[in-house]
Design a protein around this motif. Structure first.
Motif, PDB file in Angstrom:
ATOM      1  N   GLU A 120      10.586   1.116  -5.695  1.00  0.00           N
ATOM      2  CA  GLU A 120      10.016   1.145  -4.344  1.00  0.00           C
ATOM      3  C   GLU A 120       8.851   0.165  -4.215  1.00  0.00           C
ATOM      4  N   GLY A 121       8.082   0.011  -5.276  1.00  0.00           N
ATOM      5  CA  GLY A 121       6.971  -0.944  -5.266  1.00  0.00           C
ATOM      6  C   GLY A 121       7.441  -2.386  -5.080  1.00  0.00           C
ATOM      7  N   THR A 122       8.623  -2.687  -5.584  1.00  0.00           N
ATOM      8  CA  THR A 122       9.185  -4.027  -5.417  1.00  0.00           C
ATOM      9  C   THR A 122       9.489  -4.285  -3.948  1.00  0.00           C
ATOM     10  N   VAL A 123      10.086  -3.311  -3.278  1.00  0.00           N
ATOM     11  CA  VAL A 123      10.381  -3.447  -1.850  1.00  0.00           C
ATOM     12  C   VAL A 123       9.083  -3.615  -1.068  1.00  0.00           C
ATOM     13  N   SER A 124       8.074  -2.851  -1.432  1.00  0.00           N
ATOM     14  CA  SER A 124       6.771  -2.956  -0.773  1.00  0.00           C
ATOM     15  C   SER A 124       6.155  -4.334  -0.985  1.00  0.00           C
ATOM     16  N   SER A 125       6.253  -4.846  -2.199  1.00  0.00           N
ATOM     17  CA  SER A 125       5.723  -6.176  -2.506  1.00  0.00           C
ATOM     18  C   SER A 125       6.455  -7.253  -1.718  1.00  0.00           C
ATOM     19  N   TRP A 126       7.772  -7.175  -1.668  1.00  0.00           N
ATOM     20  CA  TRP A 126       8.553  -8.135  -0.894  1.00  0.00           C
ATOM     21  C   TRP A 126       8.135  -8.108   0.566  1.00  0.00           C
ATOM     22  N   ARG A 127       7.970  -6.891   1.095  1.00  0.00           N
ATOM     23  CA  ARG A 127       7.590  -6.731   2.504  1.00  0.00           C
ATOM     24  C   ARG A 127       6.225  -7.364   2.756  1.00  0.00           C
ATOM     25  N   ALA A 128       5.276  -7.132   1.870  1.00  0.00           N
ATOM     26  CA  ALA A 128       3.923  -7.665   2.021  1.00  0.00           C
ATOM     27  C   ALA A 128       3.907  -9.194   1.957  1.00  0.00           C
ATOM     28  N   ARG A 129       4.785  -9.760   1.135  1.00  0.00           N
ATOM     29  CA  ARG A 129       4.852 -11.220   1.002  1.00  0.00           C
ATOM     30  C   ARG A 129       5.757 -11.861   2.038  1.00  0.00           C
ATOM     31  N   GLY A 130       6.474 -11.046   2.798  1.00  0.00           N
ATOM     32  CA  GLY A 130       7.355 -11.570   3.834  1.00  0.00           C
ATOM     33  C   GLY A 130       8.649 -12.155   3.321  1.00  0.00           C
ATOM     34  N   VAL A 131       9.073 -11.726   2.124  1.00  0.00           N
ATOM     35  CA  VAL A 131      10.294 -12.272   1.532  1.00  0.00           C
ATOM     36  C   VAL A 131      11.411 -11.238   1.400  1.00  0.00           C
ATOM     37  N   GLY A 132      11.150 -10.026   1.791  1.00  0.00           N
ATOM     38  CA  GLY A 132      12.131  -8.963   1.626  1.00  0.00           C
ATOM     39  C   GLY A 132      13.089  -8.835   2.785  1.00  0.00           C
ATOM     40  N   PRO A 133      13.922  -7.807   2.724  1.00  0.00           N
ATOM     41  CA  PRO A 133      14.889  -7.560   3.791  1.00  0.00           C
ATOM     42  C   PRO A 133      14.198  -7.260   5.121  1.00  0.00           C
ATOM     43  N   ARG A 134      14.905  -7.525   6.177  1.00  0.00           N
ATOM     44  CA  ARG A 134      14.424  -7.216   7.519  1.00  0.00           C
ATOM     45  C   ARG A 134      14.147  -5.713   7.628  1.00  0.00           C
ATOM     46  N   HIS A 135      13.072  -5.372   8.311  1.00  0.00           N
ATOM     47  CA  HIS A 135      12.707  -3.960   8.458  1.00  0.00           C
ATOM     48  C   HIS A 135      12.033  -3.731   9.809  1.00  0.00           C
ATOM     49  N   LEU A 136      11.903  -2.476  10.151  1.00  0.00           N
ATOM     50  CA  LEU A 136      11.228  -2.064  11.370  1.00  0.00           C
ATOM     51  C   LEU A 136      10.017  -1.241  10.973  1.00  0.00           C
ATOM     52  N   THR A 137       8.851  -1.600  11.481  1.00  0.00           N
ATOM     53  CA  THR A 137       7.640  -0.833  11.210  1.00  0.00           C
ATOM     54  C   THR A 137       7.365   0.076  12.404  1.00  0.00           C
TER      55      THR A 137
END
Length: 54
Positions: free
Chosen positions: A14-31
């Motif tokens: 889960e931390g990897t997904v969070s890191s990707w999201r923070a760096r803007g390189v992860g999958p598309r998501h809705l906040t």
């Protein structure tokens, strides 16, 4: 699905997904709120295909 669900779907922590999201390189998501991030399975699968060689 939640960040934890998305991580399980992708086979990463889960931390990897969070890191990707923070760096803007992860999958598309809705906040929805500051700490609520949701993912669609289609977006996760598309992202995985595009980043398979990375």
């Amino acid at each position: 699905m939640t960040s934890a669900d998305a991580a399980a779907h992708l086979g990463v922590a889960e931390g990897t997904v969070s890191s990707w999201r923070a760096r803007g390189v992860g999958p598309r998501h809705l906040t929805l709120a500051r700490r609520v991030h949701l993912y669609r399975a289609e977006d996760l699968d598309s992202w995985r295909k595009l980043n398979a060689g990375s």
